[in-house]
Design a protein around this motif. Sequence first.
Motif, mmCIF file in Angstrom:
data_model
loop_
_atom_site.group_PDB
_atom_site.id
_atom_site.type_symbol
_atom_site.label_atom_id
_atom_site.label_comp_id
_atom_site.label_asym_id
_atom_site.label_seq_id
_atom_site.Cartn_x
_atom_site.Cartn_y
_atom_site.Cartn_z
ATOM 1 N N MET A 1 -26.757 -7.567 -4.463
ATOM 2 C CA MET A 1 -27.849 -8.531 -4.422
ATOM 3 C C MET A 1 -29.173 -7.837 -4.735
ATOM 4 O O MET A 1 -29.410 -6.702 -4.311
ATOM 5 N N ALA A 2 -30.026 -8.528 -5.438
ATOM 6 C CA ALA A 2 -31.357 -8.020 -5.741
ATOM 7 C C ALA A 2 -32.174 -7.953 -4.464
ATOM 8 O O ALA A 2 -31.940 -8.700 -3.522
ATOM 9 N N LYS A 3 -33.128 -7.050 -4.461
ATOM 10 C CA LYS A 3 -34.004 -6.940 -3.294
ATOM 11 C C LYS A 3 -35.449 -6.860 -3.752
ATOM 12 O O LYS A 3 -35.735 -6.630 -4.925
ATOM 13 N N VAL A 4 -36.345 -7.064 -2.787
ATOM 14 C CA VAL A 4 -37.784 -7.082 -3.046
ATOM 15 C C VAL A 4 -38.440 -6.007 -2.190
ATOM 16 O O VAL A 4 -38.089 -5.843 -1.017
ATOM 17 N N ALA A 5 -39.384 -5.304 -2.761
ATOM 18 C CA ALA A 5 -40.161 -4.321 -2.009
ATOM 19 C C ALA A 5 -41.454 -4.981 -1.524
ATOM 20 O O ALA A 5 -42.101 -5.719 -2.274
ATOM 21 N N ILE A 6 -41.784 -4.732 -0.271
ATOM 22 C CA ILE A 6 -43.073 -5.151 0.286
ATOM 23 C C ILE A 6 -43.788 -3.866 0.675
ATOM 24 O O ILE A 6 -43.315 -3.123 1.541
ATOM 25 N N VAL A 7 -44.885 -3.597 0.002
ATOM 26 C CA VAL A 7 -45.641 -2.381 0.301
ATOM 27 C C VAL A 7 -47.062 -2.749 0.679
ATOM 28 O O VAL A 7 -47.594 -3.785 0.263
ATOM 29 N N MET A 8 -47.655 -1.897 1.497
ATOM 30 C CA MET A 8 -49.030 -2.115 1.934
ATOM 31 C C MET A 8 -49.696 -0.768 2.122
ATOM 32 O O MET A 8 -49.020 0.239 2.304
ATOM 33 N N GLY A 9 -51.002 -0.783 2.066
ATOM 34 C CA GLY A 9 -51.760 0.461 2.148
ATOM 35 C C GLY A 9 -51.837 1.060 3.533
ATOM 36 O O GLY A 9 -52.114 2.242 3.681
ATOM 37 N N SER A 10 -51.571 0.256 4.559
ATOM 38 C CA SER A 10 -51.717 0.722 5.936
ATOM 39 C C SER A 10 -50.881 -0.148 6.857
ATOM 40 O O SER A 10 -50.636 -1.325 6.555
ATOM 41 N N THR A 11 -50.466 0.403 7.981
ATOM 42 C CA THR A 11 -49.723 -0.402 8.956
ATOM 43 C C THR A 11 -50.571 -1.547 9.491
ATOM 44 O O THR A 11 -50.028 -2.557 9.938
ATOM 45 N N SER A 12 -51.881 -1.430 9.414
ATOM 46 C CA SER A 12 -52.751 -2.525 9.882
ATOM 47 C C SER A 12 -52.624 -3.766 9.005
ATOM 48 O O SER A 12 -53.033 -4.853 9.406
ATOM 49 N N ASP A 13 -52.016 -3.637 7.820
ATOM 50 C CA ASP A 13 -51.798 -4.778 6.926
ATOM 51 C C ASP A 13 -50.521 -5.546 7.277
ATOM 52 O O ASP A 13 -50.297 -6.642 6.768
ATOM 53 N N ALA B 1 -38.648 -7.250 -7.706
ATOM 54 C CA ALA B 1 -40.078 -7.558 -7.682
ATOM 55 C C ALA B 1 -40.712 -6.724 -6.578
ATOM 56 O O ALA B 1 -40.027 -6.262 -5.658
ATOM 57 N N ILE B 2 -42.025 -6.563 -6.682
ATOM 58 C CA ILE B 2 -42.781 -5.814 -5.680
ATOM 59 C C ILE B 2 -43.924 -6.679 -5.199
ATOM 60 O O ILE B 2 -44.679 -7.241 -6.005
ATOM 61 N N ILE B 3 -44.043 -6.800 -3.898
ATOM 62 C CA ILE B 3 -45.180 -7.466 -3.272
ATOM 63 C C ILE B 3 -46.050 -6.365 -2.686
ATOM 64 O O ILE B 3 -45.571 -5.554 -1.891
ATOM 65 N N ALA B 4 -47.311 -6.326 -3.091
ATOM 66 C CA ALA B 4 -48.209 -5.262 -2.644
ATOM 67 C C ALA B 4 -49.435 -5.864 -1.979
ATOM 68 O O ALA B 4 -50.187 -6.602 -2.609
ATOM 69 N N GLY B 5 -49.610 -5.547 -0.717
ATOM 70 C CA GLY B 5 -50.765 -6.037 0.029
ATOM 71 C C GLY B 5 -51.780 -4.927 0.220
ATOM 72 O O GLY B 5 -51.419 -3.785 0.517
ATOM 73 N N ALA B 6 -53.040 -5.269 0.046
ATOM 74 C CA ALA B 6 -54.086 -4.262 0.188
ATOM 75 C C ALA B 6 -55.403 -4.924 0.566
ATOM 76 O O ALA B 6 -55.689 -6.045 0.160
ATOM 77 N N GLY B 7 -56.182 -4.190 1.325
ATOM 78 C CA GLY B 7 -57.513 -4.661 1.709
ATOM 79 C C GLY B 7 -58.577 -3.737 1.148
ATOM 80 O O GLY B 7 -58.285 -2.670 0.603
ATOM 81 N N GLY B 8 -59.826 -4.151 1.270
ATOM 82 C CA GLY B 8 -60.939 -3.326 0.811
ATOM 83 C C GLY B 8 -60.905 -3.120 -0.689
ATOM 84 O O GLY B 8 -60.874 -4.069 -1.467
ATOM 85 N N ALA B 9 -60.881 -1.851 -1.115
ATOM 86 C CA ALA B 9 -60.873 -1.529 -2.541
ATOM 87 C C ALA B 9 -59.626 -2.082 -3.231
ATOM 88 O O ALA B 9 -59.660 -2.402 -4.409
ATOM 89 N N ALA B 10 -58.533 -2.180 -2.500
ATOM 90 C CA ALA B 10 -57.304 -2.876 -2.927
ATOM 91 C C ALA B 10 -56.751 -2.403 -4.267
ATOM 92 O O ALA B 10 -56.381 -3.196 -5.116
#
Length: 164
Positions: free
Chosen positions: A1-13, A59-68
């Motif tokens: 099965m296909a999978k999706v990556a969820i990445v973020m810049g910090s654990t606070s995200d 696919a990749i889901i990327a969450g970021a704050g600030g400069a992002a």
Amino acid sequence: MAKVAIVMGSTSDWPTMQQAAKMLKSFGVEFEAKVVSAHRTPNLLVAFAESAADEGFSAIIAGAGGAAHLPGMIAAHTHLPVFGCPVKSKALNGLDSLLSIVQMPKGVAVGTLAIGEAGAANAGLLAAQVVALQDESVRDAVIAFRKSQTDTVLASSNTLELDE
């Protein structure tokens, strides 16, 4: 099965980005969530993005704050679709994140979602729709979800009245 990556810049995200994970889980889509910082771990970012397809991600889901910079930098190093989620920041309430993610140069595409939890949830939905192109059970789950939303609206009263 296909999978999706969820990445973020910090654990606070994670409080925001877990909305993407919940959406993917509801459709039966496998995912991995991890911290990959564009500024604090740039070599990890490149290694992750360059190997994501070989690792089986669709696919990749990327969450970021600030400069992002995270979504754009990942998109620069992979051919996979990248969905950028602006995380609310303290300084500008996420507007800085939104503008940073949405203003990608021609030729480096990032699908940008709304600021905050709604955007993260919709990123999960979009990623599930990508997986659904090749996975009939995910496609059926997405169709059932959309039907459920329609049924909920149609079941509610369509006549609104003032509270007295």
